[in-house]
Design a protein around this motif. Sequence first.
Motif, PDB file in Angstrom:
ATOM      1  N   VAL A   3       0.712  -1.102   0.015  1.00  0.00           N
ATOM      2  CA  VAL A   3      -0.001  -0.021  -0.128  1.00  0.00           C
ATOM      3  C   VAL A   3       0.973   1.271  -0.013  1.00  0.00           C
ATOM      4  N   ILE A   5       0.711   5.104   0.795  1.00  0.00           N
ATOM      5  CA  ILE A   5      -0.313   6.039   1.583  1.00  0.00           C
ATOM      6  C   ILE A   5       0.229   7.589   1.196  1.00  0.00           C
ATOM      7  N   GLY A  12      -3.219   9.530   7.864  1.00  0.00           N
ATOM      8  CA  GLY A  12      -2.342   8.487   6.975  1.00  0.00           C
ATOM      9  C   GLY A  12      -1.631   7.440   7.946  1.00  0.00           C
ATOM     10  N   THR A  13      -1.250   7.827   8.922  1.00  0.00           N
ATOM     11  CA  THR A  13      -0.411   7.174  10.079  1.00  0.00           C
ATOM     12  C   THR A  13      -1.357   6.305  10.520  1.00  0.00           C
ATOM     13  N   PHE A  15      -4.013   4.883   9.165  1.00  0.00           N
ATOM     14  CA  PHE A  15      -4.513   3.889   8.231  1.00  0.00           C
ATOM     15  C   PHE A  15      -3.094   2.767   7.834  1.00  0.00           C
ATOM     16  N   GLY A  16      -1.933   3.498   7.820  1.00  0.00           N
ATOM     17  CA  GLY A  16      -0.875   2.477   7.842  1.00  0.00           C
ATOM     18  C   GLY A  16      -0.800   1.448   9.036  1.00  0.00           C
ATOM     19  N   VAL A  23       3.506  -1.027   3.774  1.00  0.00           N
ATOM     20  CA  VAL A  23       2.851   0.209   3.632  1.00  0.00           C
ATOM     21  C   VAL A  23       4.326   0.903   3.634  1.00  0.00           C
ATOM     22  N   PHE A  25       5.085   5.140   2.739  1.00  0.00           N
ATOM     23  CA  PHE A  25       4.610   6.842   2.890  1.00  0.00           C
ATOM     24  C   PHE A  25       5.273   7.721   1.929  1.00  0.00           C
ATOM     25  N   CYS A  57      -3.663   4.973  -1.325  1.00  0.00           N
ATOM     26  CA  CYS A  57      -4.661   5.431  -0.356  1.00  0.00           C
ATOM     27  C   CYS A  57      -4.155   6.899  -0.180  1.00  0.00           C
ATOM     28  N   ALA A  59      -4.465  10.136   1.765  1.00  0.00           N
ATOM     29  CA  ALA A  59      -4.560  10.641   3.217  1.00  0.00           C
ATOM     30  C   ALA A  59      -4.400  12.090   3.236  1.00  0.00           C
ATOM     31  N   ASP A  82      -9.431   6.574  -0.579  1.00  0.00           N
ATOM     32  CA  ASP A  82      -9.144   7.822   0.282  1.00  0.00           C
ATOM     33  C   ASP A  82      -9.621   7.830   1.567  1.00  0.00           C
TER      34      ASP A  82
END
Length: 258
Positions: A3, A5, A12-13, A15-16, A23, A25, A57, A59, A82
């Motif tokens: 993923v 992000i 975002g954090t 979601f990760g 993941v 970022f 994703c 974020a 999202d």
Amino acid sequence: MDVLIVGAGSMGTWFGDAVDARVAFADIDCDAAAAAADAVGGDVAALEGATTYDIVCLAVPMTHVTDAIAAQAPRAERAIVDVSGVMEPALAAMERHAPDVERVSLHPLFAPERAPGSIAAVCNRSGPVTDELLATLEARGNELLETTATEHDETMETVQAATHAAVLSFALAAESVPEGFETPIYETMGRLATQVTAGTPRVYADIQATFDGADAVADAAAEIAAADSDDLETLYQEAAANWHDEHDERRDSGGDPT
């Protein structure tokens, strides 16, 4: 499953940490991306890179989500998601820029530090990848609230824009009172004002820029301020009708104004 992000802020954090995947970022702030990666055991990716991922994703702030989708959609191999908080424009951008992959818009209805909680979800184009993602979020204790993009965005006009406007107006208008003069309602409003003003100003500004609702609060306050005694009783009754069943015992018995 891997993923990407885009956006390494608190959402975002979250979601990760909430997904069961590898993941990475990407963020305009490289330090923020590194901090998020360290927090959840992920990696840092280039914001303008060409590497693709199973899921992308977004974020990012809701005022930037459509541009971010346009820029990052080519990196999504199987799904794009999202968590920006606004659904109609986000999903429209996904359909336009990622027509061949699964598409889901999520709105966690809580601050990340209060997770798990309810998550509004619209599956615009579902499939095995997003089904697995949603199942993982539920397994982590979250409750998925299936909705439509229109219903969500219209609801946020009250749930977020109008509510925040009312609380911030109180926070700006209220003056300190001598100790001991607090009523239960004043104390409740004080707690709400303290909670809201402990947040991130940009987030609240983005909500007001995205959703209507504040004008209705301002109009209601102006109407109350201009009302005479009879008019105020009528306005009070209208407000009570919005919030109480017609057989509400407190209203029938007169109730305590504090």
